[in-house]
Design a protein around this motif. Structure first.
Motif, PDB file in Angstrom:
ATOM      1  N   LEU A  11      59.751  26.705  20.255  1.00  0.00           N
ATOM      2  CA  LEU A  11      60.205  28.094  19.708  1.00  0.00           C
ATOM      3  C   LEU A  11      59.390  28.856  19.014  1.00  0.00           C
ATOM      4  CD1 LEU A  11      63.051  29.242  20.513  1.00  0.00           C
ATOM      5  CD2 LEU A  11      63.907  28.368  18.094  1.00  0.00           C
ATOM      6  N   LYS A  12      59.272  30.192  19.466  1.00  0.00           N
ATOM      7  CA  LYS A  12      58.398  31.386  18.950  1.00  0.00           C
ATOM      8  C   LYS A  12      59.390  32.653  18.691  1.00  0.00           C
ATOM      9  CE  LYS A  12      54.626  28.850  19.717  1.00  0.00           C
ATOM     10  NZ  LYS A  12      54.115  27.985  18.629  1.00  0.00           N
ATOM     11  N   THR A  13      58.869  33.146  17.806  1.00  0.00           N
ATOM     12  CA  THR A  13      59.330  34.322  17.345  1.00  0.00           C
ATOM     13  C   THR A  13      58.586  35.409  18.131  1.00  0.00           C
ATOM     14  OG1 THR A  13      58.190  34.667  15.327  1.00  0.00           O
ATOM     15  CG2 THR A  13      60.431  33.698  15.158  1.00  0.00           C
ATOM     16  N   MET A  14      59.128  36.578  18.235  1.00  0.00           N
ATOM     17  CA  MET A  14      58.412  37.574  18.774  1.00  0.00           C
ATOM     18  C   MET A  14      57.031  37.872  18.047  1.00  0.00           C
ATOM     19  SD  MET A  14      60.067  38.495  21.360  1.00  0.00           S
ATOM     20  CE  MET A  14      61.934  38.348  21.856  1.00  0.00           C
ATOM     21  N   ALA A  15      57.187  37.949  16.518  1.00  0.00           N
ATOM     22  CA  ALA A  15      55.772  37.920  15.733  1.00  0.00           C
ATOM     23  C   ALA A  15      55.020  36.983  16.088  1.00  0.00           C
ATOM     24  CB  ALA A  15      55.967  37.931  14.182  1.00  0.00           C
ATOM     25  N   GLN A  16      55.445  35.712  16.235  1.00  0.00           N
ATOM     26  CA  GLN A  16      54.454  34.344  16.511  1.00  0.00           C
ATOM     27  C   GLN A  16      53.807  34.603  17.875  1.00  0.00           C
ATOM     28  OE1 GLN A  16      57.407  31.577  15.798  1.00  0.00           O
ATOM     29  NE2 GLN A  16      56.097  30.347  14.341  1.00  0.00           N
ATOM     30  N   VAL A  17      54.574  35.220  19.035  1.00  0.00           N
ATOM     31  CA  VAL A  17      53.896  35.478  20.199  1.00  0.00           C
ATOM     32  C   VAL A  17      52.818  36.333  20.182  1.00  0.00           C
ATOM     33  CG1 VAL A  17      54.329  36.584  22.407  1.00  0.00           C
ATOM     34  CG2 VAL A  17      56.159  34.847  21.692  1.00  0.00           C
ATOM     35  N   ARG A  18      52.691  37.439  19.249  1.00  0.00           N
ATOM     36  CA  ARG A  18      51.944  38.408  19.163  1.00  0.00           C
ATOM     37  C   ARG A  18      50.647  38.061  18.227  1.00  0.00           C
ATOM     38  NH1 ARG A  18      54.692  41.712  16.553  1.00  0.00           N
ATOM     39  NH2 ARG A  18      54.335  40.737  14.374  1.00  0.00           N
ATOM     40  N   ASP A  19      51.158  37.289  17.096  1.00  0.00           N
ATOM     41  CA  ASP A  19      49.815  36.649  16.188  1.00  0.00           C
ATOM     42  C   ASP A  19      49.283  35.577  16.736  1.00  0.00           C
ATOM     43  OD1 ASP A  19      50.812  38.903  14.448  1.00  0.00           O
ATOM     44  OD2 ASP A  19      52.272  37.363  13.153  1.00  0.00           O
ATOM     45  N   GLU A  20      49.849  34.689  17.614  1.00  0.00           N
ATOM     46  CA  GLU A  20      48.965  33.550  17.982  1.00  0.00           C
ATOM     47  C   GLU A  20      48.419  33.971  19.591  1.00  0.00           C
ATOM     48  OE1 GLU A  20      51.689  30.302  18.376  1.00  0.00           O
ATOM     49  OE2 GLU A  20      52.522  30.421  16.316  1.00  0.00           O
ATOM     50  N   HIS A  21      48.470  35.123  19.727  1.00  0.00           N
ATOM     51  CA  HIS A  21      47.991  35.682  21.107  1.00  0.00           C
ATOM     52  C   HIS A  21      48.123  35.041  22.397  1.00  0.00           C
ATOM     53  CE1 HIS A  21      45.574  38.460  18.371  1.00  0.00           C
ATOM     54  NE2 HIS A  21      45.339  37.306  17.819  1.00  0.00           N
ATOM     55  N   LEU A  22      49.289  34.512  22.445  1.00  0.00           N
ATOM     56  CA  LEU A  22      49.795  33.673  23.375  1.00  0.00           C
ATOM     57  C   LEU A  22      49.638  34.485  24.792  1.00  0.00           C
ATOM     58  CD1 LEU A  22      53.018  32.068  22.196  1.00  0.00           C
ATOM     59  CD2 LEU A  22      50.901  31.099  22.030  1.00  0.00           C
ATOM     60  N   GLY A  23      49.014  33.884  25.791  1.00  0.00           N
ATOM     61  CA  GLY A  23      48.640  34.506  26.951  1.00  0.00           C
ATOM     62  C   GLY A  23      47.654  35.197  27.300  1.00  0.00           C
ATOM     63  N   GLU A  24      46.643  35.320  25.892  1.00  0.00           N
ATOM     64  CA  GLU A  24      45.545  36.094  26.163  1.00  0.00           C
ATOM     65  C   GLU A  24      44.344  35.282  26.437  1.00  0.00           C
ATOM     66  OE1 GLU A  24      45.059  38.431  22.782  1.00  0.00           O
ATOM     67  OE2 GLU A  24      47.406  38.966  22.694  1.00  0.00           O
ATOM     68  N   GLY A  25      44.460  33.879  26.583  1.00  0.00           N
ATOM     69  CA  GLY A  25      43.443  33.220  26.816  1.00  0.00           C
ATOM     70  C   GLY A  25      43.291  33.025  28.579  1.00  0.00           C
ATOM     71  N   GLU A  26      42.397  32.137  28.782  1.00  0.00           N
ATOM     72  CA  GLU A  26      41.866  31.769  30.388  1.00  0.00           C
ATOM     73  C   GLU A  26      43.140  31.383  30.968  1.00  0.00           C
ATOM     74  OE1 GLU A  26      39.671  32.911  32.036  1.00  0.00           O
ATOM     75  OE2 GLU A  26      38.677  33.859  30.219  1.00  0.00           O
ATOM     76  N   GLY A  27      43.803  30.352  30.322  1.00  0.00           N
ATOM     77  CA  GLY A  27      45.113  29.616  30.901  1.00  0.00           C
ATOM     78  C   GLY A  27      46.446  30.160  30.638  1.00  0.00           C
ATOM     79  N   THR A  28      47.390  29.605  30.921  1.00  0.00           N
ATOM     80  CA  THR A  28      48.846  29.792  30.824  1.00  0.00           C
ATOM     81  C   THR A  28      49.404  29.114  29.648  1.00  0.00           C
ATOM     82  OG1 THR A  28      48.841  30.017  33.226  1.00  0.00           O
ATOM     83  CG2 THR A  28      51.054  30.370  31.914  1.00  0.00           C
ATOM     84  N   ASP A  29      50.298  30.126  28.902  1.00  0.00           N
ATOM     85  CA  ASP A  29      51.137  29.247  27.739  1.00  0.00           C
ATOM     86  C   ASP A  29      52.356  29.326  28.039  1.00  0.00           C
ATOM     87  OD1 ASP A  29      48.804  28.983  25.973  1.00  0.00           O
ATOM     88  OD2 ASP A  29      48.843  31.214  25.508  1.00  0.00           O
ATOM     89  N   TYR A  30      53.289  28.523  27.671  1.00  0.00           N
ATOM     90  CA  TYR A  30      54.772  28.363  27.916  1.00  0.00           C
ATOM     91  C   TYR A  30      55.062  28.096  26.442  1.00  0.00           C
ATOM     92  CZ  TYR A  30      53.878  27.465  32.743  1.00  0.00           C
ATOM     93  OH  TYR A  30      53.683  27.635  34.044  1.00  0.00           O
ATOM     94  N   PHE A  31      56.449  28.784  26.126  1.00  0.00           N
ATOM     95  CA  PHE A  31      57.012  28.872  25.117  1.00  0.00           C
ATOM     96  C   PHE A  31      58.593  29.136  25.055  1.00  0.00           C
ATOM     97  CE2 PHE A  31      54.866  32.628  25.608  1.00  0.00           C
ATOM     98  CZ  PHE A  31      55.842  33.491  25.256  1.00  0.00           C
ATOM     99  N   TYR A  32      59.281  28.927  24.168  1.00  0.00           N
ATOM    100  CA  TYR A  32      60.690  29.479  24.109  1.00  0.00           C
ATOM    101  C   TYR A  32      60.748  30.739  23.258  1.00  0.00           C
ATOM    102  CZ  TYR A  32      62.008  25.077  26.613  1.00  0.00           C
ATOM    103  OH  TYR A  32      62.295  24.167  27.579  1.00  0.00           O
ATOM    104  N   LEU A  33      61.883  31.378  23.633  1.00  0.00           N
ATOM    105  CA  LEU A  33      62.104  32.671  22.888  1.00  0.00           C
ATOM    106  C   LEU A  33      63.411  32.703  22.868  1.00  0.00           C
ATOM    107  CD1 LEU A  33      60.083  35.686  24.241  1.00  0.00           C
ATOM    108  CD2 LEU A  33      59.566  34.573  21.916  1.00  0.00           C
ATOM    109  N   LYS A  34      64.127  33.038  21.698  1.00  0.00           N
ATOM    110  CA  LYS A  34      65.554  33.208  21.171  1.00  0.00           C
ATOM    111  C   LYS A  34      65.768  34.527  21.131  1.00  0.00           C
ATOM    112  CE  LYS A  34      67.823  31.813  17.710  1.00  0.00           C
ATOM    113  NZ  LYS A  34      68.449  33.003  17.270  1.00  0.00           N
ATOM    114  N   GLY A  35      66.280  35.547  21.860  1.00  0.00           N
ATOM    115  CA  GLY A  35      66.351  36.822  21.545  1.00  0.00           C
ATOM    116  C   GLY A  35      67.658  37.501  22.182  1.00  0.00           C
TER     117      GLY A  35
END
Length: 644
Positions: free
Chosen positions: A470-494
C-alpha cells in the motif's frame, strides 16, 4: 590494484536527449574484444565499455588510438580514462536505447585479468599486455577452429577407421564447414549415433556470454548445455518448420540458442545436456522473452556458418545457474517475465481440466501453493505432463528455472514448457530453506497476493496482508514507481476528485472474446469490426477514462477500463453512452454521485512513449470498497509501530 570506475554514467547517458560532450573525465573498462569499425580509412576500432554496473555502451575509438590497439596496449579489460569525446543515444522501437561514445582522447590506466564487478574491484592484479608472439597473431587473424593444413577432409568410413586405429584421436573440423571449406561429415560413435567433433589444438580466445551483443561478429564462447527442449513443429499459412533450443551457461551468465529447420537434424543429436562446447558464428539477436526461460536480453540462432565443437577441458564452467528471487518481490516483475524461484510446497491441488478459449483445446493443470522465508505464498500452476507426473508426497523444496510471472488476481507463477523443476535440490540455499521451514516456518501465517477473498480490500483483515504494497501518493512519486524498465504494482487508497468525461467510452465489438473498436458505416448504419471481419447492428460500449485520485499526500491520474468503470459509476458504458447522447442531466448526475467516493485501487505503473516523450502511465487493474474494520486495524498497527 583496483580502479574506481565512473559508476552510473552510462545510465545517465541513457536518460539524456540528443548528443552530449564529455566534459568530465570518465573511467571505463573495455569488456569485449575490440573489432574494426567499418572499412573506411583511416582505420578505427570499436568495443563495449562498462562503468562497473550491468550497463554497457558502444565505444568508437578515434584513429589516434588505432596504433595503441594494434600494439595491444588497449585490449579487453583495459581501463581507460576518457578525457575528450562525445556521447549520443540511438533509440530503438520497443527496446532499450543504445549509448554510443565517440572517444577522441583517453589515457590508459592499465589492463586487468577480468571484468570489474559492481564493487569496483576486479580482485586481481594489474598486468601489462605485451605484444603477442607472431604465431599467436597469425592464429587470431585466421577463422577460429580452422584445421591444420596437414589435416584433410576424409569420408565418414575413413574417419571411423582412423578413429579405431588411433584411440583418443578425433575427426577434426566443426559440424558445419565455412563457405570457403569443404563440409566435413558429422562425427559418430561406435554405435553410429552422431556426436560433436572434439576441438583439438590451442584453446581459442573465449568471449563471456554476459558480454555477447549483436554488434560483435567474431566471438567464441565456451559453455555448458544445461537444458535442451524437444523438437517442436509449427505449421502456419506463411511458413512451416521445426526447431529446438538449448540453454548455454558459462561463468558470466546464460543464453538461449535455437536451431531451426535445416539445422535441427544436424544439431539435435550433437548437443547433450551437461557437456561443454565451443560455439561460434551464431547470430546474436534480441531475445523473445515469451519463448525463453533465461534472463538475458539476447539469444543465439544457429545458421549454416555456426561452429560447435566438444570441449574436453571444462575449466570452471559451472554445472547449473539459478538466480532465485524471493516471493515477496514478485510485484516488481512485469507479466510474462521469467524468474527462478526456490520455495517449499505447502499444498498440492488435484488435476483439473480447462478448455482454452482460443482454440478449444483441453488442457490439464495442477496448482501448488509455494512459500518461502519472505512470509509470502503464491500459486504455481503446472501444465500437461508436468501436472500428471507430479506425485511428490510431503512438503518438498522445489527449485524452478524459468517460471513465468502472471498477474491473474495479483501475482501468480506457472511453469512453461521451456521451464524446469528440480525436487529437493542438493544446494546450500535449499538446505537453508528446509531448515527454516522445519524449525518453525511451517506454523507461520503467510501473506498472499491479490485474488478473490484477499484482493486488498475485500473481506476480513486484508489490509494487514497488503499493507506492504500500500502506497501513498507521495511514496509513488518519491520511489519513482513505474519509471524503470519494468512494471511496478502497488495499492492506492484514495478519493476520486475528478472524472475526465469528454471521452468516457468507445464503441466496442459485441462479438465473443473481442473488444476492438468498431467503425460505423454511415450509409447502412451497421458497425464493422476489422478483427472479426463482421458487421453488427449496434456496438457494445466499453469504458476507457481517467480519474484524478487524491489522498493526504498528493494526487495522481489513474486510467480506468471497463470493469473498473462499472464499479465506479454503477452503470454500464452502454447506459452512460445513451445518457450522454439523450439525457445530459442523468449523465452529469451519475458522474457527480461517483465523485468524492473512496476506494482502494490495485495499480500498475509503467513508462510508455507518447509523442516521442517518456511518461509514466498508472492504470487500475483492481478496485475494492474500503473495509473500514480492516483499515482501522491497519492504522492501529501503524500507530503501534511508532510507539515501540
Amino acid at each position: 590494484m583496483s580502479f574506481n570506475l565512473s559508476t552510473g554514467e552510462i545510465a545517465r547517458f541513457n536518460e539524456m536527449e540528443g548528443s552530449t560532450p564529455i566534459t568530465q573525465p570518465l573511467v571505463l573498462q573495455v569488456v569485449s574484444n575490440i573489432q574494426p569499425f567499418g572499412n573506411q580509412e583511416p582505420k578505427r576500432y570499436r568495443c563495449m565499455v562498462s562503468d562497473g554496473t550491468k550497463n554497457t555502451a558502444i565505444a568508437v575509438l578515434s584513429n589516434t588510438m588505432t596504433a595503441l590497439v594494434d600494439q595491444h596496449q588497449i585490449a579487453r579489460y583495459t581501463v581507460l580514462k576518457v578525457t575528450k569525446g562525445n556521447a549520443s543515444k540511438k533509440p530503438r522501437p520497443n527496446e532499450t536505447p543504445i549509448v554510443f561514445l565517440i572517444v577522441v582522447e583517453a589515457e590508459i590506466l592499465g589492463t586487468l585479468e577480468e571484468r570489474i564487478d559492481s564493487s569496483g574491484n576486479a580482485g586481481v592484479s594489474m598486468h601489462q599486455v605485451p605484444p603477442p608472439p607472431q604465431q599467436n597473431a597469425q592464429f587470431e587473424s585466421k577463422p577460429q577452429f580452422q584445421s591444420p593444413p596437414q589435416q584433410q577432409y576424409q569420408p565418414p568410413q575413413q574417419q571411423f577407421q582412423n578413429q579405431n586405429q588411433n584411440q583418443g584421436s578425433h575427426p577434426m573440423g566443426s559440424f558445419m564447414a565455412r563457405p570457403d571449406q569443404p563440409k566435413p561429415s558429422f562425427g559418430a560413435s561406435v554405435s553410429g549415433a552422431a556426436v560433436a567433433p572434439v576441438h583439438t589444438g590451442p584453446a581459442p580466445p573465449v568471449h563471456p556470454i554476459g558480454d555477447l551483443n549483436p554488434y560483435h561478429n567474431k566471438w567464441t564462447i565456451r559453455a555448458r548445455v544445461t537444458q535442451k527442449t524437444n523438437i517442436k513443429s509449427w505449421n502456419k499459412p506463411t511458413s512451416s518448420g521445426r526447431l529446438f533450443s538449448v540453454n548455454l551457461l558459462d561463468e558470466s551468465g546464460e543464453i538461449r540458442a535455437t536451431a531451426f529447420t535445416q539445422q535441427v537434424d544436424k544439431l539435435y543429436p550433437l548437443l547433450e545436456v551437461g557437456k561443454v562446447y565451443y560455439v561460434s558464428n551464431a547470430q546474436v539477436k534480441m531475445a523473445r522473452q515469451q519463448f525463453s526461460n533465461v534472463n538475458n536480453q539476447y539469444e543465439l540462432t544457429f545458421d549454416d556458418h555456426s561452429v560447435v565443437e566438444l570441449c574436453t577441458e571444462q575449466g570452471s564452467v559451472p554445472q547449473e545457474h539459478f538466480d532465485f528471487i524471493r516471493l515477496d518481490s514478485l510485484g516488481k516483475f512485469e507479466k510474462n517475465n521469467v524468474v527462478d524461484v526456490l520455495a517449499v510446497v505447502r499444498d498440492v491441488g488435484d488435476i483439473t481440466e480447462i478448455t482454452a478459449k482460443a482454440d478449444q483445446r483441453k488442457m490439464r493443470k495442477r496448482e501448488l501453493t509455494l512459500v518461502d522465508q519472505s512470509g509470502y505464498q503464491v500459486r504455481m500452476t503446472l501444465w500437461g505432463d508436468d501436472a500428471d507426473s507430479f506425485a511428490v508426497s510431503g512438503e518438498p523444496v522445489l527449485a524452478f528455472k524459468g517460471a513465468r510471472v502472471g498477474d491473474f488476481g495479483g501475482r501468480t507463477l506457472s511453469l512453461p514448457s521451456m521451464g524446469s523443476m528440480t525436487i529437493n535440490p542438493d544446494i546450500p540455499a535449499a538446505h537453508q530453506l528446509r531448515g527454516w521451514y522445519d524449525a518453525g516456518g511451517r506454523q507461520q501465517q503467510f501473506q498472499s497476493y491479490g485474488g478473490s477473498g484477499g484482493g486488498g480490500g475485500g473481506q476480513g483483515d486484508s489490509a494487514e496482508k497488503f499493507e506492504a504494497q500500500l502506497k501513498t501518493m507521495a511514496q509513488v512519486r518519491d520511489e519513482h514507481l513505474g519509471e524503470g524498465e519494468g512494471t511496478d504494482y502497488f495499492y492506492l487508497k484514495g478519493t476520486i476528485a475528478y472524472i475526465r468525461s469528454n471521452n468516457l467510452s468507445y464503441p466496442g465489438c459485441p462479438g465473443d472474446n473481442c473488444s476492438k473498436k468498431v467503425v460505423e458505416n454511415q450509409s447502412s448504419g451497421d458497425w464493422y469490426c476489422e478483427k472479426c471481419q463482421r458487421a453488427y447492428a449496434a456496438p457494445n460500449y466499453r469504458y476507457i477514462f481517467s480519474i484524478n485520485v487524491s489522498d493526504e499526500t498528493g494526487q495522481t491520474w489513474v486510467q480506468c477500463f471497463d470493469e473498473i468503470g462499472q464499479v465506479i459509476l454503477g452503470q454500464s458504458a452502454n447506459v452512460m453512452a445513451q445518457y450522454q447522447a439523450n439525457d445530459e442531466a442523468s449523465f452529469k448526475r451519475v458522474l457527480a454521485e461517483a465523485t468524492f467516493k473512496e476506494f482502494k485501487f490495485r495499480c500498475r505503473a509503467k513508462t510508455e512513449m507518447f509523442n516521442e516523450n517518456r511518461r509514466v502511465r498508472v492504470s487500475a487493474v483492481g478496485i475494492y470498497p474500503i473495509d473500514y474494520v480492516a483499515e482501522a486495524k491497519r492504522l492501529t498497527r501503524l500507530i503501534e509501530s511508532y510507539s515501540q
